[in-house]
Every structure is written in C-alpha cells, then in structure tokens.
Design a protein around this motif. Structure first.
Motif, short mmCIF file in Angstrom:
data_model
loop_
_atom_site.label_atom_id
_atom_site.label_comp_id
_atom_site.label_asym_id
_atom_site.label_seq_id
_atom_site.Cartn_x
_atom_site.Cartn_y
_atom_site.Cartn_z
N LYS A 98 0.84 -1.22 0.00
CA LYS A 98 0.00 0.00 0.00
C LYS A 98 0.87 1.26 0.00
N ASN A 99 1.81 1.33 0.94
CA ASN A 99 2.53 2.60 1.09
C ASN A 99 3.51 2.87 -0.04
N ASP B 137 -7.76 2.60 -0.10
CA ASP B 137 -6.92 3.80 -0.21
C ASP B 137 -6.34 3.96 -1.60
N ARG C 178 -4.24 9.70 3.41
CA ARG C 178 -2.97 10.32 3.71
C ARG C 178 -2.10 10.47 2.45
N GLY D 20 -6.29 9.67 6.40
CA GLY D 20 -5.43 8.59 6.89
C GLY D 20 -5.80 8.30 8.32
N ASP D 21 -5.01 7.46 8.94
CA ASP D 21 -5.34 7.01 10.29
C ASP D 21 -5.29 8.13 11.30
N ILE E 71 -4.11 8.52 14.32
CA ILE E 71 -3.24 7.82 15.25
C ILE E 71 -2.33 8.79 15.98
N ARG F 240 -0.20 14.36 12.94
CA ARG F 240 0.46 13.99 11.68
C ARG F 240 0.77 15.27 10.92
N ILE G 62 -6.25 1.20 10.89
CA ILE G 62 -5.95 0.03 10.05
C ILE G 62 -5.17 -1.06 10.79
N ARG H 214 -9.11 -0.69 4.04
CA ARG H 214 -8.29 0.41 3.55
C ARG H 214 -6.92 -0.10 3.11
C1 LIG Z 1 -0.75 4.63 9.18
C2 LIG Z 1 -0.92 3.98 8.06
O1 LIG Z 1 -1.44 4.48 6.92
P1 LIG Z 1 -1.72 6.02 6.53
O2 LIG Z 1 -0.38 6.70 6.63
O3 LIG Z 1 -2.17 5.89 5.11
O4 LIG Z 1 -2.74 6.51 7.47
C3 LIG Z 1 -0.55 2.55 7.93
O5 LIG Z 1 -0.47 2.06 6.79
O6 LIG Z 1 -0.36 1.87 8.95
#
Ligand SMILES: C=C(OP(=O)(O)O)C(=O)O
Ligand SMILES: CC(=O)N[C@H]1[C@@H](OP(=O)(O)OP(=O)(O)OC[C@H]2O[C@@H](n3ccc(=O)[nH]c3=O)[C@H](O)[C@@H]2O)O[C@H](CO)[C@@H](O)[C@@H]1O
Length: 437
Positions: free
Chosen positions: A22-23, A49, A97, A120-121, A123, A126, A391, A418
């Motif tokens: 994904k990234n 995503d 993101r 994005g997450d 978390i 950011r 995620i 995602r």
């Molecule tokens: C934090 C993540 O994704 P994103 O940066 O797309 O939120 C992830 O892939 O764990």
C-alpha cells in the motif's frame, strides 16, 4: 458500515501471498504525474486507499488503462490542474494520507500544487511541515488557509531551484514529495535526513528509470540532479511488508502452519528478527517465509543482561511503527513480558482496552508505552464485539479474534479494507472462519 464475524480458536494452514505494498503504491501512483508519457505499474493492491487515489488521478485528467488484474497503465498528458480548485477536490483530496504526495509532482511539472488536510489514520499528530519546508527550500511560495485547512504551493517564475536541505525529521511521505519536486528542479538538490525505507528506494529507482538522476538511494543522503523532463517506464510494486508482518503474527497466535510466499526477504529489514525475539520460529525458504505451528507456544527472549524485552519503532532501518500493534497483540499470548514503546504516534495504543476486555494482561503506562504480560496460552482470549479504530489496530483485533474462543464481531471494517485486499476471502482460503456481513 460493514462487520466481520469471526469464529476463533481454529488453527489455519496453507499458503498466503502478500499483496503489493500500500505505502509504496501511494508514492508510485503520485509519480505518474511527473511525465506525459505512459507509465505501467504492476502489482497494485486492490484496496480502498489505492482505489481512492486512482479515482483522484482520473479526476485530474490522468488516463487510466486497466491491463490484467493489478496492472494499470497511466498517462498524465492532459492534466487538468484546475480540478485542484474545485469543491469536489477539497473532499476527495482529504480522504487519505497518500494524496499529499500529488503536491510535489504537480508543483514540479505544472508550477502549483494544492491539497486539503489529508486523511489517513487518526493515530496522533500527523504534521506536514517537513513536506512544505522542503518545497519552500526549493523556492516555492507557500500559503495555508486555516479556515478550511487548505495547503498550497506555487513555484516562482522560472521554476524550482535545487538546494541543500536537512529535513527536520525523516518523514516518509515528506521525503517522497520533496524528491518528486526536486527531480525537475534546476540544479542539484541534496536531501539529508531523508527517509530511506524500501518503498522510497523503489520510488527513486522508478524515477531514475524515467530519466531522473538520483544517487544515494537507500541512504539518508540523497543527491538529485534536476532534469528537464521525465519519460515513461514500467514498475513493479514490492510485496507489502506490513501485511507480511501481520501474517507472521497471525500464524503464531493461532498456532498455524503458514507459508508466506515471495516476501522479498532483502527488503524486510528488522521485521523477521523482531518477531523472532518474541520466540516465533521464522524459516527462510527461498524467498518464502515458513512458520511452523507453534503448538507449544512461543517464549519471549530477554535482553543479554536479563532485562525485559523492549520493542520500539524507529525510522527505517529501525522497526516500522505500523507493525507495533501487531507485535503487541502477539505478545499477549507469549511466555514472558514485553514493553512496547510506540515512539512516533501518540494515539495508536489505545486499542489495548479491547484486548484487555478479551482477557489480555496489558498495562498502558502512558500513550506511548504498554507492558504486555503474556499468558503463554494458559488462558485463551475471550470472543467479543469490537470496533476497528485504525488500520493496524483493526488487523490486530482481527488476529486476536481468530485466536479467541467463540464468535467475535469486528465493526468498522472499512479501516481494515483500507489496507488489506480481500482479507476475508484470503483468510478463508487457509481455513479461517470469517464472514463479512
Ligand atoms: C498509518 C498507516 O497508513 P496512513 O499513513 O495511510 O494513514 C498505515 O499504513 O499503517
Ligand atoms: C502513506 C504512508 O506511507 N504512510 C506511512 C508513513 O506516514 P507519514 O509519511 O505520514 O509519516 P512520517 O514519516 O511523516 O512520520 C510519522 C510520525 O512519526 C514522527 N516521526 C517521523 C520521523 C522521525 O524521524 N521521527 C518521528 O518522530 C512524525 O512526527 C510523525 O508524527 O510513514 C509512517 C512512519 O513510518 C507510517 O506509519 C505510515 O504508514
């Protein structure tokens, strides 16, 4: 919102092939904006995503030709930069993101790039400062509208100019964005404290195959000699290392014998050894990972001096923060104790509440640190109903549910979709009892 119903406590068996990363795909797809020629990308994961980013590229006027599954040819020869100023873009651009990485290529090739605050997450904080400081260093004018959180950069008359820069942090998407802007700038740019994870190396290799001149790939000092224009190329995305780590954790915790196919060992860094520290047996078989059934559990290795094992994240080649939630859940059934230290993100450990509800022994010391006291399978986790906050917490809860006795329900599974392709179908193929409702 969809849910997964999972009947846990059943060992799985078989082979699983990781999806494309994904990234990496998020970086690579943004790079197609750097040329008017055709760019063929293979091994693109079919996940929410990535599909959102492909739709966004389409709305910007990029031609999208689907080849066999996972392979798409893009051509950005008639880009409509005006789309960036529409209301539709304000919604769409903020949905993930990765969309932040369209800014560098658009700025470099068309002289302007705009983006709403990317999603994005959730978390923790950011920030995007590293990205925009990089563009400013290349000569771009920056503006930010606080009301609608809209960021914009425009290049000066005559375009961007290369320079030396020291990034304030080794931001992954920030480095990708700056590199994509610098490849078309005049003169030489050096980027020190660059992120250097395999996905960035892949991006640099792809750009070089398009005619860019980047050296230092794989290190934290990149030198970029600007070129006039870039051409087309073909690129294959690496297997997703976070998915690979997720399957390692899944295998151990469900006592399953699993082979993870074609993992690209040389790009896994510390991932295999970090799981080995939890006592998990990981065998290298060619380019596959073989994990035997851990019928008698797995025992955490202490440090040489006998002190408690700490697993912490760090920028590459350190251990990726995206696998700490998975390490944490796996530790709940290990023999021994582990301190998990999530240094980068401040809201990524709160999901441990759900694991505690299931019977795991975890002490959340503060938002960044949790001590896990493993059960050694003496007490199985109890099935429950839970919601996936992000995620990686989502996949961790899914692994917990597959290990727990009884039927669990996971809500908000869009968070998992995602980043994980057809996860229910692929898990069913190795014997998991999971249904989507
Ligand atoms: C934090 C993540 O994704 P994103 O940066 O797309 O939120 C992830 O892939 O764990
Ligand atoms: C789309 C994408 O590719 N997302 C990944 C990317 O996000 P992303 O590129 O957004 O993450 P960054 O690398 O910018 O940094 C993430 C967080 O870590 C902090 N930080 C970063 C670098 C550093 O040296 N020290 C530090 O503390 C930042 O302040 C930030 O809060 O990289 C993150 C870190 O590997 C991963 O979790 C994300 O999955």
């Amino acid at each position: 919102m969809g849910i997964f119903k999972i009947e846990g406590g059943i060992p799985l068996k078989g082979e699983i092939t990781p999806q494309g990363a994904k990234n990496e795909a998020l970086q690579i797809l943004c790079a197609v904006l750097l040329t008017g020629e055709k760019v063929r990308i293979n091994n693109i994961p079919d996940i929410i995503d990535i599909n959102k980013l492909i739709t966004l590229l389409g709305n910007l006027g990029v031609k999208i030709q689907r080849n066999e599954p996972g392979s798409i040819t893009f051509q950005a020869d008639e880009v409509n930069v005006g789309y960036l100023e529409t209301e539709a873009f304000k919604k769409e651009g903020g949905a993930l993101r990765g969309s932040i990485m369209i800014v560098g290529p658009l700025l470099a090739r068309f002289g302007r790039g705009y983006i709403p605050k990317p999603g994005g997450d959730k978390i923790g904080r950011r920030r995007l400062d590293t990205h925009f400081e990089g563009f400013i260093n290349l000569g771009a004018k920056f503006r930010y509208n606080r009301e609608d959180h809209f960021y914009g950069v425009e290049s000066p008359e005559g375009g961007l100019t290369g320079t030396d820069m020291l990034l304030d942090e080794a931001s992954v998407t920030g480095t990708a964005n700056i590199v994509m802007a610098a490849v078309l700038a005049k003169g030489v740019t050096t980027v020190y404290n660059a992120a250097c994870e395999p996905y960035l190396q892949q991006l640099c290799k792809m750009l070089n195959s398009m005619g860019a001149k980047i050296t230092g790939v794989g290190s934290n000092l990149l030198t970029i000699e600007g070129v006039e224009s870039l051409g087309g190329c073909e690129h294959r995305i690496l297997p997703d290392m976070i998915e690979i780590g997720s399957w390692i954790g899944l295998a151990a915790m469900t006592k399953s014998e699993i082979t993870i196919k074609n993992v690209s060992w040389e790009n896994l860094g510390l991932i295999p050894n970090t799981f080995r520290k939890l006592g998990i047996t990981i065998e290298k078989r060619g380019d596959d990972i073989y994990i035997p059934a851990h019928t008698n559990g797995y025992e955490v290795k202490t440090d040489i001096d006998g002190s408690i094992l700490t697993i912490a994240d760090a920028p590459w080649p350190g251990f990726t923060p995206d696998l700490l939630s998975i390490v944490l859940v796996v530790a709940t059934q290990a023999k021994g104790d582990v301190l998990i230290h999530q240094k980068m993100f401040e809201s990524r450990l709160f999901f441990v509440d759900k694991l505690i509800d299931m019977g795991a022994k975890i002490m959340l010391c503060d938002p960044h640190r949790a001590v896990v006291m493993g059960h050694n399978f003496e007490s199985q986790l109890k099935a429950t109903t839970m919601s996936s906050p992000d995620i990686r917490a989502g996949i961790s809860l899914l692994i917990a549910a597959l290990s727990a006795k009884g039927t669990s329900t996971i809500q908000n599974i869009e968070q998992i979709d995602r980043g994980y392709e057809r996860i229910d179908e692929r898990l069913r193929a190795i014997g998991a009892k999971i249904v989507r409702a």
